[in-house]
Design an enzyme around this catalytic site. Structure first.
Site, short mmCIF file in Angstrom:
data_model
loop_
_atom_site.label_atom_id
_atom_site.label_comp_id
_atom_site.label_asym_id
_atom_site.label_seq_id
_atom_site.Cartn_x
_atom_site.Cartn_y
_atom_site.Cartn_z
N HIS A 78 0.74 -1.28 -0.16
CA HIS A 78 -0.02 0.07 0.13
C HIS A 78 0.94 1.18 0.05
O HIS A 78 2.08 0.98 -0.33
CB HIS A 78 -1.04 -0.13 1.16
CG HIS A 78 -1.74 -1.36 1.43
ND1 HIS A 78 -2.85 -1.67 0.24
CD2 HIS A 78 -1.45 -2.48 2.13
CE1 HIS A 78 -3.08 -3.11 0.88
NE2 HIS A 78 -2.39 -3.44 1.77
N GLU A 124 -2.51 0.20 8.05
CA GLU A 124 -1.78 -0.72 7.52
C GLU A 124 -0.43 -0.36 6.67
O GLU A 124 0.77 -0.63 6.97
CB GLU A 124 -2.37 -1.59 6.56
CG GLU A 124 -1.76 -2.89 6.50
CD GLU A 124 -1.88 -3.64 5.11
OE1 GLU A 124 -3.32 -3.36 4.69
OE2 GLU A 124 -1.07 -4.45 4.57
N HIS A 150 2.74 -6.96 4.73
CA HIS A 150 1.35 -6.49 4.77
C HIS A 150 0.91 -6.90 6.22
O HIS A 150 1.42 -7.42 6.99
CB HIS A 150 0.38 -7.16 4.04
CG HIS A 150 0.54 -6.65 2.27
ND1 HIS A 150 -0.45 -5.98 1.96
CD2 HIS A 150 1.39 -7.12 1.51
CE1 HIS A 150 -0.06 -5.65 0.51
NE2 HIS A 150 1.16 -6.34 0.37
N GLU A 171 1.68 -11.56 5.99
CA GLU A 171 0.70 -10.91 6.81
C GLU A 171 0.93 -10.89 8.21
O GLU A 171 1.06 -12.00 9.10
CB GLU A 171 -0.80 -11.57 6.59
CG GLU A 171 -1.38 -11.58 5.18
CD GLU A 171 -1.94 -10.30 4.83
OE1 GLU A 171 -1.71 -9.28 5.39
OE2 GLU A 171 -2.62 -10.07 3.77
ZN ZN Z 1 -2.23 -5.21 2.86
#
Ligand code: ZN
Length: 496
Positions: free
Chosen positions: A328, A342, A395, A461
């Site tokens: 992102h 995030e 992430h 993640e």
């Molecule tokens: Zn993400």
């Protein structure tokens, strides 16, 4: 009895598990002494138990040493240094051990005094001196002592670093090293080229070392240059196609160790590269990665080449290009929850990972190092352009149910499925351990960046932004630091 057997089996298993990981580090050996005289003596011990002839040069006379090194090789003689006014103790001891009958001093009395020569003679050794009126002339005279050759290596006689990596090439092929300065071919050098019948030349260094006018006056010249001494050394090794099974590594600012190391590298049919003494130079990492170098001999003790550099050389991630992709950015915040975005967490962890991989000896590249948005395709392209060995996307997770929590690592099976899976399996448990999160395991999913990146790639993640407990950890610098360390360690163990 049964419990005894159990212990035996477990300890044998431990041994079996231990050995491969210990062997998977790069091989690093160090040869050095307490000063340049001691280092040269120690280097000579690597190959010579005796030597009827030895070459001795002044410890402060790099030009003499550079020109002497190929001749020493051709005469099967170790290259040793001495203090100018008195025979250095380490050299004296070594000459006795070697049972040397003849010493060839290269350089005039300003480099090695008559008194020093007499001290060598007093050991019952006959002394021959090769010297000219200046460094060009000395190199020319050394060249005449070497076998016939139609090629020469040419370097600036006042820039010691340029010629170092060319020494093994010149030595093994019997080519002399002759000097010019930046703007002139000295008459002694021109004379040696003519009398030896040199037909072609390798010029070590860019136009700042030897300009185009001098270059064009040399016989069939080929120039090998680099943006600094580290890149020049790497380019010499690469372009001259020198053997790299066990590469010598020395401090690019320590000419005495480097030249003596280059002489030994030649004797061992190997090559030498240079580094900054405190941190493995970027250009050195590049050649390590490109040529997949995994066995090194460091020349000189600390601090000439620090233990940090030794550890970086040992680390199998050394020279590997690792693409770090913090997910992102900018208008794309990624998941939002518990007061955090995030994109910020990903960037923070990504930067910390970048620092750690740099310290490990790798060549990390980030898809973004600030709050910028890049499309998924742009991120994939950055990995391809960098020629990345691995692609690591970072992430944070999200779910409508705030109870969802834990860590998971994804890979995709389109490219490099087995390697990507193995990478994910190395990283996942380490991140779980770092964050003390629930282990959701290694999974497959066709996320764009890992589906289209052709190198082994994973998407981590780290934890759930939407879960209060996970998010409270992702807010803390100490946890982000541990997470970055865990990913770094996972990458290192992937290479072991
Ligand atoms: Zn993400």
């Amino acid at each position: 009895m049964r419990s005894y057997l159990k212990v035996l089996i477990i300890s044998m298993l431990g041994l079996i598990l231990f050995i491969p990981s210990a062997l998977a580090d790069n091989a690093v050996k160090r040869v050095g002494g307490s000063n340049r005289y001691g280092t040269a003596a120690a280097l000579s011990k690597q190959v010579y138990s005796t030597a009827s002839t030895a070459v001795v040069v002044g410890g402060g006379s790099y030009a003499d040493a550079i020109s002497a090194a190929p001749m020493a090789y051709q005469k099967n003689a170790p290259l040793l240094y001495t203090n100018k006014d008195n025979l250095s103790a380490e050299t004296k001891t070594r000459l006795k051990e070697l049972k040397t009958k003849t010493v060839i001093i290269v350089g005039g009395t300003p480099a090695v005094s008559a008194n020093t020569a007499n001290q060598i003679k007093a050991l019952g050794i006959s002394v021959k001196r090769i010297s000219g009126s200046n460094r060009y002339d000395t190199a020319a005279k050394v060249a005449m002592e070497m076998p016939a050759a139609s090629k020469a290596v040419i370097a600036n006689g006042f820039l010691y670093a340029d010629a170092i990596a060319a020494i093994p090439y010149a030595a093994m092929n019997g080519y002399p090293i002759l000097f010019t300065n930046q703007t002139d071919i000295n008459s002694a050098t021109a004379g040696a080229i003519k009398s030896k019948g040199i037909k072609s030349s390798i010029v070590a260094g860019g136009t700042g070392s030897i300009n185009a006018s001098v270059f064009n006056k040399l016989p069939s010249p080929k120039r090998i240059s680099g943006s600094n001494r580290y890149e020049l050394a790497a380019n010499l090794v690469q372009q001259l196609n020198l053997p790299t099974g066990n590469v010598f590594v020395s401090n690019g600012f320590g000419y005495a160790d480097s030249i003596a190391g280059a002489a030994l590298a030649a004797k061992k049919k190997q090559s030498i590269i240079l580094t900054n003494g405190s941190n493995l130079s970027k250009e050195t990492r590049v050649i390590i990665g490109r040529k997949k170098l995994s066995s090194f001999t460091i020349i000189g003790n600390t601090p000439a080449v620090s233990s940090n550099v030794a550890n970086q050389l040992k680390n199998p991630v050394s020279g590997k290009t690792i693409l770090i992709d913090p997910g992102h950015g900018d208008q794309d915040s990624g998941s939002i929850g518990n007061g955090i975005l995030e994109k910020d967490v990903n960037l923070d962890i990504g930067k910390r990972l970048n620092t750690k991989l740099n310290a490990s000896g790798a060549l990390p590249v980030m898809t973004r190092s600030n709050d910028t948005f890049y499309s998924l395709q742009e991120r994939v392209n950055k990995g391809a352009t960098a020629g990345a060995d691995l692609f690591i996307s970072v992430h944070g997770n999200a779910n409508d149910a705030t109870s969802a929590n834990g860590t998971e690592t994804y890979y995709d099976e389109t490219y490099q499925a087995a390697a990507s899976k193995r990478l994910a399996e190395q990283i996942q448990p380490k991140v779980v351990n770092a964050l003390s999160t629930r282990d959701r395991g290694v999974k497959t999913a066709p996320f764009y960046v890992i589906k289209y990146s052709k190198m082994p790639s994973v998407l981590v993640e780290t934890a759930f932004i939407t879960n209060p407990s996970d998010a409270s950890k992702l807010k803390q610098a100490s946890y982000k630091e541990k997470t970055a360390a865990a990913i770094n360690d996972g990458i290192v163990s992937y290479y072991k």
